[in-house]
Structure formats: C-alpha cells, structure tokens
Design a protein around this motif. Sequence first.
Motif, PDB file in Angstrom:
ATOM      1  N   TYR A 290     126.360  75.815  58.101  1.00 17.02           N
ATOM      2  CA  TYR A 290     127.414  75.166  58.892  1.00 17.02           C
ATOM      3  C   TYR A 290     128.019  73.987  58.138  1.00 17.02           C
ATOM      4  O   TYR A 290     128.662  73.117  58.716  1.00 17.02           O
ATOM      5  CB  TYR A 290     126.863  74.724  60.257  1.00 17.02           C
ATOM      6  CG  TYR A 290     126.458  75.909  61.095  1.00 17.02           C
ATOM      7  CD1 TYR A 290     127.378  76.573  61.900  1.00 17.02           C
ATOM      8  CD2 TYR A 290     125.163  76.411  61.021  1.00 17.02           C
ATOM      9  CE1 TYR A 290     127.027  77.694  62.621  1.00 17.02           C
ATOM     10  CE2 TYR A 290     124.788  77.535  61.747  1.00 17.02           C
ATOM     11  CZ  TYR A 290     125.726  78.172  62.546  1.00 17.02           C
ATOM     12  OH  TYR A 290     125.385  79.280  63.251  1.00 17.02           O
ATOM     13  N   GLY A 291     127.747  73.953  56.844  1.00 13.25           N
ATOM     14  CA  GLY A 291     128.381  72.935  56.020  1.00 13.25           C
ATOM     15  C   GLY A 291     127.672  71.588  55.978  1.00 13.25           C
ATOM     16  O   GLY A 291     128.252  70.604  55.544  1.00 13.25           O
ATOM     17  N   PHE A 292     126.437  71.528  56.439  1.00  9.94           N
ATOM     18  CA  PHE A 292     125.695  70.260  56.379  1.00  9.94           C
ATOM     19  C   PHE A 292     124.607  70.361  55.317  1.00  9.94           C
ATOM     20  O   PHE A 292     123.788  71.276  55.372  1.00  9.94           O
ATOM     21  CB  PHE A 292     125.017  69.965  57.723  1.00  9.94           C
ATOM     22  CG  PHE A 292     125.984  69.682  58.827  1.00  9.94           C
ATOM     23  CD1 PHE A 292     126.440  68.396  59.062  1.00  9.94           C
ATOM     24  CD2 PHE A 292     126.434  70.710  59.644  1.00  9.94           C
ATOM     25  CE1 PHE A 292     127.338  68.139  60.084  1.00  9.94           C
ATOM     26  CE2 PHE A 292     127.327  70.464  60.668  1.00  9.94           C
ATOM     27  CZ  PHE A 292     127.786  69.178  60.892  1.00  9.94           C
ATOM     28  N   ASP A 293     124.603  69.402  54.387  1.00 11.80           N
ATOM     29  CA  ASP A 293     123.471  69.461  53.456  1.00 11.80           C
ATOM     30  C   ASP A 293     122.245  68.722  53.995  1.00 11.80           C
ATOM     31  O   ASP A 293     121.162  68.843  53.462  1.00 11.80           O
ATOM     32  CB  ASP A 293     123.850  68.980  52.036  1.00 11.80           C
ATOM     33  CG  ASP A 293     124.805  67.811  52.068  1.00 11.80           C
ATOM     34  OD1 ASP A 293     124.904  67.177  53.143  1.00 11.80           O
ATOM     35  OD2 ASP A 293     125.439  67.526  51.035  1.00 11.80           O
ATOM     36  N   VAL A 294     122.451  67.975  55.100  1.00 12.23           N
ATOM     37  CA  VAL A 294     121.292  67.345  55.749  1.00 12.23           C
ATOM     38  C   VAL A 294     120.882  68.197  56.951  1.00 12.23           C
ATOM     39  O   VAL A 294     121.724  68.496  57.789  1.00 12.23           O
ATOM     40  CB  VAL A 294     121.639  65.941  56.309  1.00 12.23           C
ATOM     41  CG1 VAL A 294     120.489  64.993  56.158  1.00 12.23           C
ATOM     42  CG2 VAL A 294     122.909  65.418  55.691  1.00 12.23           C
ATOM     43  N   PRO A 295     119.601  68.547  57.020  1.00 11.94           N
ATOM     44  CA  PRO A 295     119.166  69.313  58.194  1.00 11.94           C
ATOM     45  C   PRO A 295     119.000  68.396  59.406  1.00 11.94           C
ATOM     46  O   PRO A 295     119.004  67.165  59.258  1.00 11.94           O
ATOM     47  CB  PRO A 295     117.802  69.855  57.764  1.00 11.94           C
ATOM     48  CG  PRO A 295     117.294  68.864  56.773  1.00 11.94           C
ATOM     49  CD  PRO A 295     118.496  68.291  56.084  1.00 11.94           C
ATOM     50  N   LEU A 296     118.866  68.964  60.579  1.00 11.78           N
ATOM     51  CA  LEU A 296     118.627  68.140  61.771  1.00 11.78           C
ATOM     52  C   LEU A 296     117.119  68.058  61.994  1.00 11.78           C
ATOM     53  O   LEU A 296     116.432  69.085  62.085  1.00 11.78           O
ATOM     54  CB  LEU A 296     119.330  68.766  62.992  1.00 11.78           C
ATOM     55  CG  LEU A 296     119.308  67.934  64.272  1.00 11.78           C
ATOM     56  CD1 LEU A 296     119.979  66.575  64.078  1.00 11.78           C
ATOM     57  CD2 LEU A 296     119.998  68.680  65.404  1.00 11.78           C
ATOM     58  N   LEU A 297     116.628  66.843  62.055  1.00 10.89           N
ATOM     59  CA  LEU A 297     115.196  66.620  62.268  1.00 10.89           C
ATOM     60  C   LEU A 297     114.915  66.750  63.762  1.00 10.89           C
ATOM     61  O   LEU A 297     115.493  66.018  64.560  1.00 10.89           O
ATOM     62  CB  LEU A 297     114.849  65.213  61.768  1.00 10.89           C
ATOM     63  CG  LEU A 297     113.375  64.801  61.727  1.00 10.89           C
ATOM     64  CD1 LEU A 297     112.588  65.676  60.757  1.00 10.89           C
ATOM     65  CD2 LEU A 297     113.247  63.326  61.326  1.00 10.89           C
ATOM     66  N   VAL A 298     114.056  67.680  64.132  1.00 10.84           N
ATOM     67  CA  VAL A 298     113.809  67.883  65.564  1.00 10.84           C
ATOM     68  C   VAL A 298     112.396  67.506  65.998  1.00 10.84           C
ATOM     69  O   VAL A 298     112.077  67.534  67.184  1.00 10.84           O
ATOM     70  CB  VAL A 298     114.123  69.333  66.011  1.00 10.84           C
ATOM     71  CG1 VAL A 298     115.632  69.577  66.031  1.00 10.84           C
ATOM     72  CG2 VAL A 298     113.419  70.351  65.131  1.00 10.84           C
ATOM     73  N   GLN A 299     111.535  67.208  65.043  1.00  9.92           N
ATOM     74  CA  GLN A 299     110.216  66.682  65.417  1.00  9.92           C
ATOM     75  C   GLN A 299     109.659  65.857  64.265  1.00  9.92           C
ATOM     76  O   GLN A 299     109.783  66.243  63.110  1.00  9.92           O
ATOM     77  CB  GLN A 299     109.257  67.808  65.780  1.00  9.92           C
ATOM     78  CG  GLN A 299     107.981  67.318  66.444  1.00  9.92           C
ATOM     79  CD  GLN A 299     107.212  68.443  67.112  1.00  9.92           C
ATOM     80  OE1 GLN A 299     107.741  69.142  67.981  1.00  9.92           O
ATOM     81  NE2 GLN A 299     105.986  68.645  66.697  1.00  9.92           N
TER      82      GLN A 299
END
Length: 562
Positions: A292-301
Amino acid sequence: MDTISQLIRTVLADQFGLDQSVELSRPDSQFGDYSTNVALQLAKPLQKNPREIAEVVASKLRENPIFSAITIAGPGFINLRLHAAYIADELNHAWSQTYGENTDGAGKTVIVEYPSPNMAKPYSVGHLRPGNQGWAVKRLMEATGWHVITDNHLGDYGAPFGIWVVGFLEFSSEAALEKDGVYELGRVYIQTKKALKEEKERGESVLADEVQAWLLKLEQGDHQAKAYSERFNALSLAHIHAVMARLHISTDYELGEAFFAPRGKAAVQTLLTSGIATQNADGSIIVPLDEYGFDVPLLVQKSNGAALYATTDLATILYREETWHPDRVIYAVGSEQQFYFSQLFAMAKKLGIQTELYHLWFGFIDQLNEDGTREKMSSRRGVVLMEELLDQADAKAREIVGGRDISDDDIKKVALGAIKFSDFAADRRTNILFDWNSIFALTGFSGPYIQYAAVRVNKILHDNEVAQTDISAYAYETEKSLLLKLTDYPDVVRLAARELEPHKVATYLYELARELNRYYETTRVSDAEPIEKAARLQVLEKVRHIFGHGLSLLGIEIPSQM
Ligand code: ARG
C-alpha cells in the motif's frame, strides 16, 4: 435552479438533438442571476463556434417570459436574468419545513467519531475542533438523509493510566484530588511526564518501570489497579461530559480504547494466524503495508505483549463492521494523526474491508501574540483548558451585550456561537486564528453577527403579524437578491455535505446576513403598505427558517435576545 437548467437542456435537445446536462453558476450580479458555459462545452462535439450555439439557445430562451434579459458574454457564456416574481414563485414551490435538506445519503449508514478526548488530562482546546467539526459533519450527514451513528472514542487506555497512578502516589494526595478533581489529575499527569523525561535523560527508569508495572497490573485485573482506574475514570468522565454539555455536543455511544483493547489483542492473534501480521524477533507484532506504499509497517502489539493505539483501532474497525455495517466512518481527529490514519486505513484494506474510512482533520488553532505574530494556541502551562476558554467567552459575551437585561442562557449562546463560528471561518484544513476581538465582532465574519441578524428577523416576525393578504401581484424586485440567496441554500448544504466542509454553510450564512442587512437599509417592512408588508414578511419567514436551520447544522443556537 433545476428548472432553468432543465429548460436549457430541452432547448439543446430540440435544437441540436443531444442530451447535455447543464450546470448553472451564479455570476457577479452585474452580469446576471445565473450563467452557463454549456455553449463552450458543446463547441467541440457540435463542431460549431460556441457563440453561435449560445445565440441559438439565447434566442429560444427569450421566448420564455420568465427571463427579463439574456446576454452572451465573451466566447459564449450565456447570462440569464429572471423576473423576481418568478424566483419567488419557484421558491414557494420548493419550500417545505425541511427546505435545504435532501436524501443523497438515503439508505446509507455513517459513523461519525468525535470529540474523543483523552481521560488523563482535563479537556483542552486540543479537542475543540474535533468536537465542533465532528458535530457539524454529523448534522450535515443527517440533513442529507444518512443514518448517523455517533461515537466518542475515549482515550481511556494505555500509558496515561500508569502515569496517573504513579504521579498520584508520587506527587499528589487525597486532599488535593478531593479539592481539584480532574485538574489535579491533569497537573499530576504533566508533572509526571516531565519527571519521566528528566529521568530518561539521566539514563534511569525507576518511574518508567513503575508506570509499566501499573499498566500490567491493570491488564491482569489487579483489584487495586482497577480501583484506581475506576475512580480516576469516573472523575474524568464526569468532567468530559460537563464540558461536552457546555459545548452542546453529545454522542450515541462512548466506546473507548479500554473497551477495545482486549478485543484488539484477540484480533492481532487472528491476523498472525492468517499471515496478515508478522511477529518480529523481539516478540512485537506488525502488519506490513508495503503493497500500500508504506515502507513503515503498522505496529499492532508491543514486544511485551501490550496493546497499542493501533491495536484498539483495529478492534474498533472490526467491531463497527460487525455491529453497524457502515458505508462510511468519519474520524474527526487532528492533523497530527494523518500518517497514522493513512496506515490504519491501509491495514483495513488489507483486511478486505471496503467501508469508506475518512480522516476528517483540521488545521491548528493559532493565537495572536502581543507582537502581532501567530502561533499555535497555548498557555504558559502548555494547554488551554476548555472550561477556561468557555468562561472567558461567557465574560466577553457579557461585555458585548453590556448592561442590558439578557439572560445567562442567551449570553452562553452568544459565547458559544462566537467560538464555534470561528472554527468554521475557513476550510477546515486551514489553521484558524483565535482572536478574541474578531470572533465577537458584531460587524464581521462572526457568530454573533449572524446571531444578531437572526434575532432581528425573529423580532420583526414577532412584532408583526403575517396577514392573509393577496400578494399575487407583487413583483418582488426589491427582494430579488435576497430571494436568489435563499434559492442557493439547498445547493450549499449539498456541497458542504459532499465535501464534509461545514465552512461552506458558515460562509453562506454570513452572506445571507449581509444581504439581509443591505435589504433593511433600503426597505421598510413594519410600516410598508399591506401588500408589500405581507410579501416581505413572508420572505423574512423564509430567512428565519434558513438561519435556524443553517446555524443548527453548525451547532449554534439563536439567542432569544441580544
Ligand atoms: N484520543 C485520541 C486523541 O486525542 C483521538 C482518538 C481518535 N480516534 C481513533 N479511533 N483513534 O489523540
């Protein structure tokens, strides 16, 4: 005006054999009442000179007696002028108690989330715009036929709780809490944050460890932690509700982060199993968003297993999907969180959620410094408290109505009207300038200016009875620009709702008030001849409706006196 564009459409079909929708705009009044560039649009498909097309259309339209003048300007703009009586007639046809509303959103559900303050601190101006804009957007959605569900997504989970307890034990006392309630909690919160920062700079983590320990205790259901949490929460929630009541905003639900945290952790496990999320070596869990064009992942835990802001938002999205099946969710949250929400929404896509998720963000509230420069609003303590701001506004409003016998209730309406209207002074993404003088200016773009105009109309209508006189012969020439303005209202609401931009309603109301003031300068109402008077009062009744309706879309009330 749909009738006019329909008329032109028919002419185009007859003359050129094609079906073309016609957009009308409102030019400067010296050119006409309405204008269209349809001839320019058709030049290519018809292989004709646009002026020639315009001539054909104009000469056909001139046969129709509703027009008083039709001119062609420039390369082929058609300018139309109507007889005022025709406009009055059209307005009467379109008129109803819900004039201005439409059914664009019929059958669709939208969740609007606001003001979502954080429990750890007293309500500050940081949540003024989310509340005002969120409320106005809710009202716009209602006015355009959506089924609206509102939710106050309280920040009642995570680190703030730990900071509260540690701070309370370290820097406060029962007596202080008893006395100052949520303000003591806020003070303690700020002091503790500072102490944490200093400790970190020294390379220590005594307080920080304690904060984490309390958080863990709360998660594990420790009874002392729960008791603190419930007590602090009750204090803070009562305060939030009191402020919301003063702001005249409310929500249907109040499902905060704490409600969603356990659900979020369960959801993260599901994402792990399905391979959407991955676990890092340190135990933390992320959702990669490269595609989706983000080089940073989403931290979920977190690595220690604790839930994060994103964990609770993941659960919130899933819960809303299951519970309400919304077509759209609107998050009224400040611009600082733009990147976060873009990541969150990308994650939702990755989960296959098709609902339109929309971050309704705004610019900052600036204040004027003594030297005339602008900066983000702040006080020496770092926050401007909402209750203090409202108190100051009440005092300022009292000053304005100075000495006259105006009820407290009315004064509060003026105060709130001034504050809220300034929020809508520009496109919501623009920083707004909060300047005490201009937000109360009775002659400028201000809430009180419009409230005053509304109060004046109400008074005229109250003092004069609308007689059942036959006014069919009245020409309405004096009322023409006012009538044209009234005719614009439904389009304004439609556009404001489409673009989620309450500012458009505010601008319209300002222009209407100005138009009305010009009208008064030249026109007598109370002591006019019977036919004129009856016709004019009927126009003013429509003005009254629109002031009431439009201001209510903005969450602003009309005082009974000013
Ligand atoms: N409490 C948050 C804040 O003040 C805003 C919450 C926004 N809503 C959400 N679903 N994350 O920053």
